[in-house]
Design a protein around this motif. Sequence first.
Motif, PDB file in Angstrom:
ATOM      1  N   LEU A 301       0.830  -1.207   0.000  1.00 28.84           N
ATOM      2  CA  LEU A 301       0.000   0.000   0.000  1.00 28.84           C
ATOM      3  C   LEU A 301       0.862   1.252   0.000  1.00 28.84           C
ATOM      4  O   LEU A 301       0.573   2.232  -0.705  1.00 28.84           O
ATOM      5  CB  LEU A 301      -0.920   0.012   1.222  1.00 28.84           C
ATOM      6  N   LYS A 302       1.939   1.221   0.752  1.00 24.00           N
ATOM      7  CA  LYS A 302       2.843   2.368   0.807  1.00 24.00           C
ATOM      8  C   LYS A 302       3.539   2.557  -0.540  1.00 24.00           C
ATOM      9  O   LYS A 302       3.659   3.680  -1.039  1.00 24.00           O
ATOM     10  CB  LYS A 302       3.871   2.160   1.916  1.00 24.00           C
ATOM     11  N   THR A 303       3.989   1.447  -1.133  1.00 21.88           N
ATOM     12  CA  THR A 303       4.662   1.511  -2.431  1.00 21.88           C
ATOM     13  C   THR A 303       3.725   2.056  -3.500  1.00 21.88           C
ATOM     14  O   THR A 303       4.139   2.839  -4.366  1.00 21.88           O
ATOM     15  CB  THR A 303       5.157   0.113  -2.840  1.00 21.88           C
ATOM     16  N   PRO A 330       4.699 -16.377  -6.710  1.00 16.68           N
ATOM     17  CA  PRO A 330       6.112 -16.601  -7.030  1.00 16.68           C
ATOM     18  C   PRO A 330       6.943 -15.429  -6.521  1.00 16.68           C
ATOM     19  O   PRO A 330       6.561 -14.267  -6.676  1.00 16.68           O
ATOM     20  CB  PRO A 330       6.119 -16.688  -8.562  1.00 16.68           C
ATOM     21  N   LYS A 331       8.064 -15.721  -5.885  1.00 18.41           N
ATOM     22  CA  LYS A 331       8.885 -14.676  -5.274  1.00 18.41           C
ATOM     23  C   LYS A 331       9.274 -13.601  -6.279  1.00 18.41           C
ATOM     24  O   LYS A 331       9.242 -12.406  -5.977  1.00 18.41           O
ATOM     25  CB  LYS A 331      10.134 -15.296  -4.647  1.00 18.41           C
ATOM     26  N   GLU A 332       9.613 -14.020  -7.483  1.00 22.04           N
ATOM     27  CA  GLU A 332      10.015 -13.053  -8.509  1.00 22.04           C
ATOM     28  C   GLU A 332       8.840 -12.147  -8.881  1.00 22.04           C
ATOM     29  O   GLU A 332       9.024 -10.939  -9.106  1.00 22.04           O
ATOM     30  CB  GLU A 332      10.533 -13.785  -9.757  1.00 22.04           C
ATOM     31  N   THR A 333       7.635 -12.727  -8.931  1.00 16.59           N
ATOM     32  CA  THR A 333       6.448 -11.933  -9.253  1.00 16.59           C
ATOM     33  C   THR A 333       6.202 -10.867  -8.198  1.00 16.59           C
ATOM     34  O   THR A 333       5.940  -9.699  -8.514  1.00 16.59           O
ATOM     35  CB  THR A 333       5.211 -12.840  -9.362  1.00 16.59           C
ATOM     36  N   LEU A 334       6.281 -11.243  -6.930  1.00 14.84           N
ATOM     37  CA  LEU A 334       6.069 -10.292  -5.853  1.00 14.84           C
ATOM     38  C   LEU A 334       7.120  -9.188  -5.885  1.00 14.84           C
ATOM     39  O   LEU A 334       6.806  -7.998  -5.718  1.00 14.84           O
ATOM     40  CB  LEU A 334       6.086 -11.008  -4.502  1.00 14.84           C
ATOM     41  N   ASN A 335       8.368  -9.573  -6.094  1.00 18.07           N
ATOM     42  CA  ASN A 335       9.440  -8.578  -6.163  1.00 18.07           C
ATOM     43  C   ASN A 335       9.210  -7.588  -7.298  1.00 18.07           C
ATOM     44  O   ASN A 335       9.427  -6.378  -7.142  1.00 18.07           O
ATOM     45  CB  ASN A 335      10.790  -9.270  -6.323  1.00 18.07           C
ATOM     46  N   ARG A 336       8.766  -8.080  -8.441  1.00 18.80           N
ATOM     47  CA  ARG A 336       8.514  -7.198  -9.574  1.00 18.80           C
ATOM     48  C   ARG A 336       7.345  -6.253  -9.299  1.00 18.80           C
ATOM     49  O   ARG A 336       7.368  -5.082  -9.681  1.00 18.80           O
ATOM     50  CB  ARG A 336       8.232  -8.026 -10.834  1.00 18.80           C
ATOM     51  N   LEU A 337       6.304  -6.786  -8.628  1.00 23.75           N
ATOM     52  CA  LEU A 337       5.151  -5.950  -8.325  1.00 23.75           C
ATOM     53  C   LEU A 337       5.535  -4.743  -7.471  1.00 23.75           C
ATOM     54  O   LEU A 337       4.934  -3.668  -7.578  1.00 23.75           O
ATOM     55  CB  LEU A 337       4.084  -6.761  -7.587  1.00 23.75           C
ATOM     56  N   LEU A 338       6.531  -4.924  -6.642  1.00 23.54           N
ATOM     57  CA  LEU A 338       6.928  -3.863  -5.725  1.00 23.54           C
ATOM     58  C   LEU A 338       7.943  -2.896  -6.332  1.00 23.54           C
ATOM     59  O   LEU A 338       8.378  -1.960  -5.656  1.00 23.54           O
ATOM     60  CB  LEU A 338       7.496  -4.471  -4.438  1.00 23.54           C
ATOM     61  N   GLN A 339       8.299  -3.118  -7.607  1.00 21.65           N
ATOM     62  CA  GLN A 339       9.231  -2.216  -8.284  1.00 21.65           C
ATOM     63  C   GLN A 339       8.485  -1.007  -8.848  1.00 21.65           C
ATOM     64  O   GLN A 339       7.314  -1.112  -9.240  1.00 21.65           O
ATOM     65  CB  GLN A 339       9.957  -2.960  -9.406  1.00 21.65           C
ATOM     66  N   LEU A 424       4.547  -8.520 -16.279  1.00 21.27           N
ATOM     67  CA  LEU A 424       5.123  -7.456 -15.461  1.00 21.27           C
ATOM     68  C   LEU A 424       6.462  -7.023 -16.043  1.00 21.27           C
ATOM     69  O   LEU A 424       7.221  -7.842 -16.577  1.00 21.27           O
ATOM     70  CB  LEU A 424       5.314  -7.928 -14.022  1.00 21.27           C
ATOM     71  N   ARG A 425       6.750  -5.746 -15.918  1.00 20.07           N
ATOM     72  CA  ARG A 425       8.014  -5.231 -16.417  1.00 20.07           C
ATOM     73  C   ARG A 425       9.164  -5.686 -15.534  1.00 20.07           C
ATOM     74  O   ARG A 425       9.044  -5.735 -14.320  1.00 20.07           O
ATOM     75  CB  ARG A 425       7.973  -3.692 -16.464  1.00 20.07           C
ATOM     76  N   LYS A 426      10.279  -5.987 -16.173  1.00 20.32           N
ATOM     77  CA  LYS A 426      11.453  -6.436 -15.428  1.00 20.32           C
ATOM     78  C   LYS A 426      12.360  -5.254 -15.124  1.00 20.32           C
ATOM     79  O   LYS A 426      12.417  -4.288 -15.838  1.00 20.32           O
ATOM     80  CB  LYS A 426      12.211  -7.495 -16.249  1.00 20.32           C
TER      81      LYS A 426
END
Length: 426
Positions: A301-303, A330-339, A424-426
């Motif tokens: 939410l903050k991001t 998937p860990k990679e999916t979550l990490n990308r979402l937060l970018q 999702l964008r990398k």
Amino acid sequence: MFSFLRWSSGSAALLSVSVTFGAIAPVAISAPVVAQTTSPSPSPGAEVNFSDVAPDFWARPFIQALAQRNIITGFPNGTFRPQQAVQRAEFAAMIAKAFDQNQVRQLTESGFTDVPGDYWAASEIQEAYKTGFMVGYGGTLFFPEQTIPRAQAITALANGLRLSPNGTSANILRGYYQDAGWIPAYAINPIAAATEASIVVNYPNVKALNPLRNLTRAEAAALLYQALVRQGKIEPLANNVAATNYIVGRNNTVSQTNSTTISTSNSSSSTNATTSTTSTTEPGDIYALSTLNFTTLSSALKTAGLADTLKGKGPYTVFAPTDKAFAALPKETLNRLLQPENRETLTKILKYHVVSGELTSNELKRGELKTLEDRPVNIQINPGTNQIAVNDASVTQPNIQASNGVIHAINEVLIPPDINLNQLRK
């Protein structure tokens, strides 16, 4: 004005005792070594020491006393894991070992459908239910592997010991706890009664109940010990034992304010200043509550820049994915979402979890419900168990009351139909 978390009559049918945040799907696990099957020994045995319970650990006196009586045990490697969260099945086993109460009700012939007959704690769960300590959900479910929140554990002990408050519950709780406004409605009277009975133990701040936080094994030992003291089965700790400072109402002065010691230090000196802060008795806003047990959601939410929205007036209804729900991505999916480059997609996903207006569980109806993303979610309600589903996610804890709306914990992240996580964008 003093305000408690509300608990509607409709949700009471769904959830007689609040379950903590987490997925509800049962997982096959081996029997923890804390599984208990016999009544406690009336007298202590040899002293028990655990490698991860230091001599000055705050809960050591509680842990050692119960371990000596074989009410709780450690693990094969000699550890106790005092900070590990307690599951409902584990707490039922501790209760069955600690208490010898008369049965007050019968379990249906079919029992709990999610507790097979060969489950490691099946008999202990039945005993905890029949003796009035713990209850199930919708009459057929127990959720044995759900972690148990402190409010639920204290409620179980108060109910099992047939405790009731002597005074007005609101006044009792407001006097002792700075976070009394976060106590779920089902737990108000039991926690007030347990407080008067000196069963509640709060570490490190005796005035912070933290009712929605998961119970740890160290805290379980402390609560069980004090409950046995109440029954006259164990002697109270001596006044010179440091652990007594965390027993609510024993060695502390009740006040409407909470004194906080602030320590500041530098290379040459250290000074202490004491400030007085007014007790917090109102539930926090939705974003503030999300930081308690929905840590991944609050970070997202903050991001996404939505934190201020959910701090606003509202009201809102939020279907909040638990940390386990986010971890299932998937860990990679979550990490990308937060970018930053995927912030727009993250915002759409989060808004898909938010509905304008405050809808408690008994106000939710079957069918489509429009979200802030302008796309509807599908609400389903099982008429037999009152279990609520949102799309394919299950509500694991309804009616977490906030000052600006209500939160319903769910066990999956909801993805809008126009979002493809593989793009999702990398």
